[in-house]
Design a protein around this motif. Structure first.
Motif, PDB file in Angstrom:
ATOM      1  N   SER A  78       0.879  -1.236  -0.023  1.00 15.66           N
ATOM      2  CA  SER A  78      -0.045  -0.118   0.074  1.00 15.66           C
ATOM      3  C   SER A  78       0.829   1.516  -0.054  1.00 15.66           C
ATOM      4  CB  SER A  78      -1.039   0.091   1.067  1.00 15.66           C
ATOM      5  OG  SER A  78      -2.089  -1.033   1.019  1.00 15.66           O
ATOM      6  N   VAL A  79       1.905   1.253   0.761  1.00 15.70           N
ATOM      7  CA  VAL A  79       2.869   2.562   0.850  1.00 15.70           C
ATOM      8  C   VAL A  79       3.503   2.538  -0.728  1.00 15.70           C
ATOM      9  CG1 VAL A  79       4.903   3.326   1.808  1.00 15.70           C
ATOM     10  CG2 VAL A  79       3.223   2.395   3.115  1.00 15.70           C
ATOM     11  N   ALA A  80       3.862   1.519  -1.293  1.00 12.83           N
ATOM     12  CA  ALA A  80       4.576   1.775  -2.379  1.00 12.83           C
ATOM     13  C   ALA A  80       3.284   2.206  -3.736  1.00 12.83           C
ATOM     14  CB  ALA A  80       4.825   0.119  -3.011  1.00 12.83           C
ATOM     15  N   LEU A  81       2.472   1.756  -3.621  1.00  7.73           N
ATOM     16  CA  LEU A  81       1.364   2.151  -4.881  1.00  7.73           C
ATOM     17  C   LEU A  81       0.492   3.438  -4.156  1.00  7.73           C
ATOM     18  CD1 LEU A  81      -0.078  -1.418  -5.853  1.00  7.73           C
ATOM     19  CD2 LEU A  81       1.796  -0.113  -7.047  1.00  7.73           C
ATOM     20  N   GLN A  82      -0.174   3.166  -2.929  1.00  8.71           N
ATOM     21  CA  GLN A  82      -0.966   4.291  -2.698  1.00  8.71           C
ATOM     22  C   GLN A  82      -0.224   5.509  -2.358  1.00  8.71           C
ATOM     23  OE1 GLN A  82      -3.817   3.349   0.224  1.00  8.71           O
ATOM     24  NE2 GLN A  82      -4.152   1.171  -0.333  1.00  8.71           N
ATOM     25  N   VAL A  83       1.023   5.425  -1.763  1.00  9.74           N
ATOM     26  CA  VAL A  83       1.718   6.714  -1.605  1.00  9.74           C
ATOM     27  C   VAL A  83       2.671   7.129  -2.950  1.00  9.74           C
ATOM     28  CG1 VAL A  83       3.546   7.820  -0.135  1.00  9.74           C
ATOM     29  CG2 VAL A  83       1.529   6.365   0.824  1.00  9.74           C
ATOM     30  N   GLY A  84       3.400   6.133  -3.253  1.00 13.45           N
ATOM     31  CA  GLY A  84       4.415   6.005  -4.329  1.00 13.45           C
ATOM     32  C   GLY A  84       3.863   6.528  -5.578  1.00 13.45           C
ATOM     33  N   PHE A  85       2.936   5.664  -6.092  1.00 15.07           N
ATOM     34  CA  PHE A  85       2.384   5.766  -7.295  1.00 15.07           C
ATOM     35  C   PHE A  85       1.528   6.618  -7.509  1.00 15.07           C
ATOM     36  CE2 PHE A  85      -0.890   4.210 -10.448  1.00 15.07           C
ATOM     37  CZ  PHE A  85      -0.050   4.201 -11.723  1.00 15.07           C
ATOM     38  N   ALA A  86       0.635   7.036  -6.333  1.00  5.35           N
ATOM     39  CA  ALA A  86      -0.024   8.185  -6.247  1.00  5.35           C
ATOM     40  C   ALA A  86       0.496   9.560  -6.409  1.00  5.35           C
ATOM     41  CB  ALA A  86      -1.054   8.173  -5.022  1.00  5.35           C
ATOM     42  N   LEU A  87       1.829   9.625  -6.009  1.00  2.85           N
ATOM     43  CA  LEU A  87       2.499  10.820  -6.064  1.00  2.85           C
ATOM     44  C   LEU A  87       2.899  11.138  -7.261  1.00  2.85           C
ATOM     45  CD1 LEU A  87       4.049  13.423  -4.851  1.00  2.85           C
ATOM     46  CD2 LEU A  87       6.055  11.801  -4.075  1.00  2.85           C
ATOM     47  N   VAL A  88       3.409   9.930  -8.223  1.00  2.98           N
ATOM     48  CA  VAL A  88       3.662  10.173  -9.213  1.00  2.98           C
ATOM     49  C   VAL A  88       2.539  10.663 -10.214  1.00  2.98           C
ATOM     50  CG1 VAL A  88       4.534   8.529 -11.744  1.00  2.98           C
ATOM     51  CG2 VAL A  88       5.650   8.326  -9.258  1.00  2.98           C
ATOM     52  N   LEU A  89       1.417  10.113 -10.062  1.00  5.11           N
ATOM     53  CA  LEU A  89       0.066  10.374 -10.753  1.00  5.11           C
ATOM     54  C   LEU A  89      -0.159  11.835 -10.605  1.00  5.11           C
ATOM     55  CD1 LEU A  89      -2.328   7.413 -10.243  1.00  5.11           C
ATOM     56  CD2 LEU A  89      -1.380   8.244 -12.560  1.00  5.11           C
ATOM     57  N   ALA A  90       0.030  12.337  -9.227  1.00  2.00           N
ATOM     58  CA  ALA A  90      -0.370  13.705  -8.822  1.00  2.00           C
ATOM     59  C   ALA A  90       0.686  14.567  -9.807  1.00  2.00           C
ATOM     60  CB  ALA A  90      -0.330  14.042  -7.490  1.00  2.00           C
ATOM     61  N   TYR A  91       1.923  14.273  -9.699  1.00  2.00           N
ATOM     62  CA  TYR A  91       2.907  15.130 -10.407  1.00  2.00           C
ATOM     63  C   TYR A  91       2.537  14.980 -11.911  1.00  2.00           C
ATOM     64  CZ  TYR A  91       7.345  16.517 -12.083  1.00  2.00           C
ATOM     65  OH  TYR A  91       8.533  16.992 -12.951  1.00  2.00           O
ATOM     66  N   ILE A  92       2.224  14.190 -12.532  1.00  2.00           N
ATOM     67  CA  ILE A  92       2.037  14.176 -13.959  1.00  2.00           C
ATOM     68  C   ILE A  92       0.694  14.877 -14.426  1.00  2.00           C
ATOM     69  CG2 ILE A  92       1.109  12.502 -15.745  1.00  2.00           C
ATOM     70  CD1 ILE A  92       2.955  10.482 -14.681  1.00  2.00           C
ATOM     71  N   LEU A  93      -0.189  14.804 -13.366  1.00  2.00           N
ATOM     72  CA  LEU A  93      -1.503  15.458 -13.697  1.00  2.00           C
ATOM     73  C   LEU A  93      -1.382  17.029 -13.401  1.00  2.00           C
ATOM     74  CD1 LEU A  93      -4.186  13.030 -12.315  1.00  2.00           C
ATOM     75  CD2 LEU A  93      -3.522  13.458 -14.567  1.00  2.00           C
ATOM     76  N   GLU A  94      -0.277  17.245 -12.619  1.00  2.00           N
ATOM     77  CA  GLU A  94      -0.124  18.707 -12.345  1.00  2.00           C
ATOM     78  C   GLU A  94       0.741  19.427 -13.277  1.00  2.00           C
ATOM     79  OE1 GLU A  94      -1.535  21.284 -10.096  1.00  2.00           O
ATOM     80  OE2 GLU A  94      -3.192  19.439 -10.657  1.00  2.00           O
ATOM     81  N   ASN A  95       1.386  18.662 -14.111  1.00  2.00           N
ATOM     82  CA  ASN A  95       2.187  18.960 -15.333  1.00  2.00           C
ATOM     83  C   ASN A  95       1.568  19.773 -16.384  1.00  2.00           C
ATOM     84  OD1 ASN A  95       3.944  18.655 -17.905  1.00  2.00           O
ATOM     85  ND2 ASN A  95       5.228  17.977 -16.466  1.00  2.00           N
ATOM     86  N   LYS A  96       2.083  20.790 -16.676  1.00  2.00           N
ATOM     87  CA  LYS A  96       1.488  21.996 -17.701  1.00  2.00           C
ATOM     88  C   LYS A  96       1.056  21.303 -18.864  1.00  2.00           C
ATOM     89  CE  LYS A  96       5.914  23.815 -19.468  1.00  2.00           C
ATOM     90  NZ  LYS A  96       6.720  24.713 -19.553  1.00  2.00           N
ATOM     91  N   PHE A  97       1.835  20.191 -19.426  1.00  2.00           N
ATOM     92  CA  PHE A  97       1.345  19.343 -20.565  1.00  2.00           C
ATOM     93  C   PHE A  97      -0.107  18.691 -20.467  1.00  2.00           C
ATOM     94  CE2 PHE A  97       5.979  19.817 -20.988  1.00  2.00           C
ATOM     95  CZ  PHE A  97       5.859  20.901 -22.116  1.00  2.00           C
TER      96      PHE A  97
END
Length: 294
Positions: A78-97
């Motif tokens: 859960s830490v690997a996916l819910q925290v790690g993967f969720a952080l990557v997803l959030a970063y991608i969705l906040e990217n200007k592109f």
């Protein structure tokens, strides 16, 4: 006199929450610890004092090590996916592109959070069905028939199938918390990084991660604590089976208390869950040193 009134006002604001915590958290906590020294039925007004006998049973209970391994496995994944993967997803969705399509994907990822756990369990029951389930059908479609199996009926895969369902539901919630934290990062930092020629990966590790460390700590704490207390997913999907392969501490506590009518031992298991969760939370607070100046 005016100063005294000013000092009393904050206390009056805090009083309702303090009363709520005392009534619904601390008093039941003390009562549960008291109950762990007795042997009694859920419907019986009489209690038999047994001292530390329930704790001796806890040490010899063969189900407890299996349940502990499952909850720690649950926490790690859960830490690997819910925290790690969720952080990557959030970063991608906040990217200007991605900002034009970001609202759509936020809804897509967050939607499972709003669905009832009973509905999700029913859905994944169809997904994992060994005869006509979507997962096995997909594996057969791509030529991996040998991998297909009864996911919930196999002792080696049941706990992983349960964990997978939980990740699907919870990643969107953690992702939204990270999106809020990322939006608070000054845009000037990313602009300066662009001028220096930094790529997205470098900006992620050098700017985003250090500036959301408080959110990482909070989300990790929520995830680990939730993993120690997980009940709905394994109970609805497998009831801890087959055998005890997917059982967790909360499911074991429920079975002892309400199925086997052994409320004294169930209280002892609850004490263990509380101590385990509290220790892990204190360790995380100690390691993260959150809220302190560097």
């Amino acid at each position: 006199m005016l100063r005294k009134k000013i000092r009393i006002i904050p206390i009056l604001f805090l009083l309702p929450s303090i009363l709520f915590l005392v009534t619904f958290v601390y008093i039941p906590l003390v009562q549960n610890f008291y109950n762990s020294f007795f042997d009694f039925s859920v419907f019986s007004p009489e209690k038999t004092f047994v001292g530390l006998e329930n704790f001796k049973v806890l040490l010899s209970d063969k189900v407890v090590p299996v349940a502990l391994i499952n909850v720690f496995l649950y926490a790690i994944i859960s830490v690997a996916l819910q925290v790690g993967f969720a952080l990557v997803l959030a970063y991608i969705l906040e990217n200007k592109f991605f900002r034009k399509v970001a609202p759509f994907f936020r809804v897509v990822y967050f939607m499972p959070v709003m669905i009832s756990i009973s509905v999700i369990a029913l859905l994944f029951g169809f997904v994992y069905n060994p005869q006509m389930g979507l997962l096995n059908s997909f594996l057969e479609l791509i030529g991996l028939e040998s991998v297909a199996k009864a996911w919930l009926g196999n002792a080696d895969t049941a706990i992983y199938a349960v964990i997978a369902m939980s990740q699907w539901q919870s990643i969107g919630f953690i992702m939204m918390l990270f999106i809020v934290a990322i939006q608070k990062i000054p845009n000037e930092l990313y602009e300066a990084a662009d001028i220096d020629g930094a790529g997205n990966i470098r900006k992620f590790f050098s700017i985003t991660v250090p500036n959301v460390k408080e959110a990482i700590f909070v989300n990790t704490l929520i995830t680990v604590t939730g993993s120690m207390l997980v009940f709905n997913e394994p109970y609805i999907l497998t009831n801890g089976g087959p055998g005890y392969s997917s059982i967790t501490m909360s499911v074991h506590m429920y079975q002892q208390g309400f199925v086997k009518d052994n409320m004294g031992y169930a209280s002892t298991l609850a004490v263990m869950i509380f101590i385990l969760t509290a220790v892990l939370a204190l360790i995380q607070i100690r390691i993260s040193r959150t809220g302190k100046d560097d």
